[in-house]
Design a protein around this motif. Structure first.
Motif, PDB file in Angstrom:
ATOM      1  N   LEU A  75     -87.554  37.958 -16.995  1.00 31.93           N
ATOM      2  CA  LEU A  75     -88.388  38.690 -16.050  1.00 31.93           C
ATOM      3  C   LEU A  75     -89.627  39.301 -16.700  1.00 31.93           C
ATOM      4  O   LEU A  75     -90.745  39.132 -16.203  1.00 31.93           O
ATOM      5  CB  LEU A  75     -87.565  39.782 -15.352  1.00 31.93           C
ATOM      6  N   THR A  79     -93.344  38.083 -15.864  1.00 32.26           N
ATOM      7  CA  THR A  79     -94.242  39.056 -15.236  1.00 32.26           C
ATOM      8  C   THR A  79     -95.553  39.135 -16.001  1.00 32.26           C
ATOM      9  O   THR A  79     -96.634  39.105 -15.409  1.00 32.26           O
ATOM     10  CB  THR A  79     -93.569  40.441 -15.168  1.00 32.26           C
ATOM     11  N   ILE A 147     -96.221  43.758  -5.000  1.00 35.88           N
ATOM     12  CA  ILE A 147     -96.641  43.213  -6.293  1.00 35.88           C
ATOM     13  C   ILE A 147     -97.992  42.522  -6.166  1.00 35.88           C
ATOM     14  O   ILE A 147     -98.899  42.751  -6.979  1.00 35.88           O
ATOM     15  CB  ILE A 147     -95.571  42.260  -6.856  1.00 35.88           C
ATOM     16  N   THR A 176     -97.585  45.174 -16.323  1.00 37.35           N
ATOM     17  CA  THR A 176     -96.297  44.532 -16.622  1.00 37.35           C
ATOM     18  C   THR A 176     -95.177  45.573 -16.573  1.00 37.35           C
ATOM     19  O   THR A 176     -94.140  45.354 -15.940  1.00 37.35           O
ATOM     20  CB  THR A 176     -96.339  43.833 -17.996  1.00 37.35           C
ATOM     21  N   VAL A 179     -94.605  46.700 -12.851  1.00 38.04           N
ATOM     22  CA  VAL A 179     -93.931  45.704 -12.008  1.00 38.04           C
ATOM     23  C   VAL A 179     -92.474  45.547 -12.430  1.00 38.04           C
ATOM     24  O   VAL A 179     -91.571  45.550 -11.581  1.00 38.04           O
ATOM     25  CB  VAL A 179     -94.680  44.354 -12.030  1.00 38.04           C
ATOM     26  N   VAL A 180     -92.232  45.418 -13.728  1.00 34.04           N
ATOM     27  CA  VAL A 180     -90.842  45.284 -14.189  1.00 34.04           C
ATOM     28  C   VAL A 180     -90.047  46.535 -13.827  1.00 34.04           C
ATOM     29  O   VAL A 180     -88.903  46.442 -13.365  1.00 34.04           O
ATOM     30  CB  VAL A 180     -90.789  44.977 -15.700  1.00 34.04           C
TER      31      VAL A 180
END
Length: 185
Positions: A75, A79, A147, A176, A179-180
């Motif tokens: 992930l 991302t 996102i 990053t 979003v993660v």
């Protein structure tokens, strides 16, 4: 001839802006007469719409390549690849991108941008579904919307210099992490 006209329009838009992109200026830049231009396009906005379609096809290609590269990656890695691609897509031709997004009236070609964003939304949704075991979000449509808009607006502002100057690498790092963090909260 059509390609020459579209290419000339692309250059006029990027270098001089939408207001300067008269059919006379475009024909001059294309090395043709206005009469010849009108054989292929009924007006300035029809040519601008062709430029938008071509530019959005280029953006879509960058993002499609990134989604292909991100497939099967963890992930966080995936991302970062997708955010880097978004930054890169804004750098394809920043002057043209700025002109198309900030000065061309939305009425010129409303479906092109919608089609681009809907396609990227669908790619993000599919990408999220492929990471089901790693993410805690369950509404993939809403997550894809969040996102897409978060990354797009931040990349757009960073690359096109809207607001304070920022380092693209820091934007990539922070987006990053954001979003993660959102996906795994």
């Amino acid at each position: 001839m059509v390609d020459a006209i579209v290419e000339a329009t692309w250059k006029v838009l990027a270098e001089e802006g939408y207001a300067a992109a008269s059919t006379n200026r475009i024909a001059e830049r294309a090395g043709t007469s206005v009469g010849s231009l009108y054989q292929y396009f009924p007006n300035k906005d029809a040519i601008v719409a062709a430029v938008q379609r071509r530019h959005h096809a280029d953006l879509s290609a960058v993002m499609a390549a990134a989604f292909a590269e991100a497939a099967g990656q963890p992930l966080a890695v995936a991302t970062r690849l997708l955010i880097r691609a978004s930054l890169d897509s804004h750098l394809l031709d920043p002057d043209l991108h700025r002109t198309l997004s900030e000065t061309v009236p939305a009425s010129v070609n409303p479906e092109t941008r919608k089609t681009l964003l809907n396609g990227i939304h669908a790619q993000i949704r599919g990408w999220l579904m492929s990471h089901r075991p790693e993410v805690t979000v369950t509404d993939f449509d809403t997550a894809a919307f969040i996102i897409l808009n978060m990354v797009e607006s931040c990349c757009h502002a960073a690359v096109l210099g809207q607001g304070p100057a920022v380092d693209a690498q820091k934007v990539e790092d922070e987006l990053t992490a954001a979003v993660v963090g959102y996906l795994t909260r």
